[in-house]
Design an enzyme around this catalytic site. Structure first.
Site, PDB file in Angstrom:
ATOM      1  N   HIS A  63       0.820  -1.213   0.000  1.00 39.72           N
ATOM      2  CA  HIS A  63       0.000   0.000   0.000  1.00 39.72           C
ATOM      3  C   HIS A  63       0.855   1.266   0.000  1.00 39.72           C
ATOM      4  O   HIS A  63       0.549   2.240  -0.695  1.00 39.72           O
ATOM      5  CB  HIS A  63      -0.959  -0.007   1.192  1.00 39.72           C
ATOM      6  CG  HIS A  63      -1.830  -1.227   1.233  1.00 39.72           C
ATOM      7  ND1 HIS A  63      -2.681  -1.551   0.198  1.00 39.72           N
ATOM      8  CD2 HIS A  63      -1.958  -2.208   2.160  1.00 39.72           C
ATOM      9  CE1 HIS A  63      -3.317  -2.682   0.493  1.00 39.72           C
ATOM     10  NE2 HIS A  63      -2.888  -3.096   1.670  1.00 39.72           N
ATOM     11  N   ASP A 100       2.162   2.198  -3.509  1.00 33.89           N
ATOM     12  CA  ASP A 100       1.216   2.909  -4.377  1.00 33.89           C
ATOM     13  C   ASP A 100       1.302   4.422  -4.172  1.00 33.89           C
ATOM     14  O   ASP A 100       1.113   5.195  -5.109  1.00 33.89           O
ATOM     15  CB  ASP A 100      -0.231   2.492  -4.074  1.00 33.89           C
ATOM     16  CG  ASP A 100      -0.495   1.035  -4.394  1.00 33.89           C
ATOM     17  OD1 ASP A 100       0.294   0.445  -5.151  1.00 33.89           O
ATOM     18  OD2 ASP A 100      -1.492   0.499  -3.887  1.00 33.89           O
ATOM     19  N   HIS A 117      -2.668  -1.695  -8.658  1.00 36.67           N
ATOM     20  CA  HIS A 117      -2.740  -0.276  -8.300  1.00 36.67           C
ATOM     21  C   HIS A 117      -1.440   0.437  -8.665  1.00 36.67           C
ATOM     22  O   HIS A 117      -1.443   1.523  -9.229  1.00 36.67           O
ATOM     23  CB  HIS A 117      -2.983  -0.123  -6.791  1.00 36.67           C
ATOM     24  CG  HIS A 117      -4.413   0.081  -6.435  1.00 36.67           C
ATOM     25  ND1 HIS A 117      -4.911  -0.164  -5.183  1.00 36.67           N
ATOM     26  CD2 HIS A 117      -5.459   0.538  -7.145  1.00 36.67           C
ATOM     27  CE1 HIS A 117      -6.193   0.104  -5.146  1.00 36.67           C
ATOM     28  NE2 HIS A 117      -6.547   0.540  -6.327  1.00 36.67           N
TER      29      HIS A 117
END
Length: 339
Positions: free
Chosen positions: A281, A284, A306
């Site tokens: 995460h 990203d 992503h």
């Protein structure tokens, strides 16, 4: 300047948010079609519409198609302006994602800015505010950004009602080189609860202790005022010499507390095993800061869709090259280079 065409079907709301950020900082107008076309509820939801409206307010943009459920949008940016702004999402839509949409532009504004954001601060479909405070913002500050974030009130899905303020000074960012996380410095786990029994948090933290072998000194139950709920999130924080990572899992009805904790624990263990500097995460969310700096590189766990779709959009707007290369196992190196 000729309008850039973006196909939103290559990803979800992140494609729209990145395009808005890039349009503001480059002055490049764009139109996007098929917004969130592959999602169960396609088109603009409240949080996406708020991000569009926030971006437009900050740079005096001209808009077409800015309405709920719209599958297409045209955005013609003007000059970025600092100042005081307040943006409210009338649902539990994520304040964090609205902030990340406008932050790159406000770092390049000619004057300081103060944002007041209302909506969801702890939403399962977005990073919790704690992730920004502990993991993301410290890296931006290391790059030279002057940002202060204060959480005023927690807001869990589905009720929302959260609030935070952010003060942003115009800043020039330096490249980030982050290939090794360094030695582990400290670790802790928190179970946040609002309007729910404390026993839920106790069970979640007992699962953390059992699977990770942590002592009670590393485990903390935080009982928030019931008016800020109902809501529950488990946050596992690993502070290393070079970076801090936060792994989050949200409580859900009919999902056992132990299963909630296991989700965050599994993410932590996969990250530990990979040897990468940052998790999936955080990876990203580092591409746009690297773009503002002009270059940089990091290693990450997984090259997620992503990450790849975000890289694709950035390269459409800007003369840069983003290289995503496998190193070993689940570890990848990501490099941003200016042409």
């Amino acid at each position: 300047m000729e309008e850039l065409q973006v196909d939103g079907s290559i990803g979800g709301g992140q494609i729209l948010r990145s395009a808005l950020s890039l349009s503001m900082i480059t002055g490049q107008p764009f139109s996007i079609i098929n917004i969130r076309a592959k999602r169960s509820r396609p088109g603009l939801l409240r949080q996406h519409l708020t991000a569009v409206q926030a971006a437009a307010a900050i740079c005096d943009a001209t808009l077409e198609g800015a309405e709920l459920s719209s599958l297409s949008l045209r955005f013609q940016p003007g000059a970025i302006k600092g100042g005081n702004y307040e943006f409210a999402i009338s649902t539990a839509g994520s304040c964090v994602l609205v902030l990340q949409t406008v932050l790159p532009a406000l770092l390049k504004a000619p004057a300081p800015s103060r944002l007041r954001l209302k909506g969801g601060t702890h939403n399962p479909a977005a990073p919790p505010v704690d992730f920004l405070q502990k993991a993301w913002l410290p890296l931006l500050k290391r790059m030279g950004a002057h940002i202060e974030l204060d959480l005023i009130r927690h807001g869990f899905a589905p009720a929302g009602g959260g609030e935070m303020t952010v003060v942003i000074q115009p800043s020039r960012l330096s490249p980030l080189i982050l290939e090794d996380r360094g030695q582990l410095v400290s670790q802790q786990a928190q179970a946040l609860l609002a309007g729910l029994p404390e026993s839920i948090g106790t069970r979640e933290l007992n699962q953390v202790a059992q699977r990770l072998g942590w002592s009670q000194d590393n485990l903390h139950t935080v009982q928030l005022h019931r008016a800020q709920g109902p809501g529950n999130v488990v946050l596992i924080e690993q502070q290393y010499e070079a970076v801090t990572e936060v792994f989050a899992a949200f409580g859900q009805s009919r999902v056992r507390a132990e299963q909630v904790a296991n989700h965050a624990i599994d993410e932590l263990l996969a990250f530990e095993h990979s040897g990468a500097a940052v998790g999936e995460h955080l990876a990203d969310q580092l591409l746009l800061p690297l773009l503002l700096a002009g270059s940089g590189r990091f290693t990450c766990l997984h090259a997620s869709e992503h990450l790849r779709s975000n890289a694709e959009v950035i390269q459409r707007f800007c003369p840069v090259r983003i290289v995503i290369e496998p190193l070993s196992g689940d570890c990848y190196q990501v490099r941003l280079e200016s042409h």
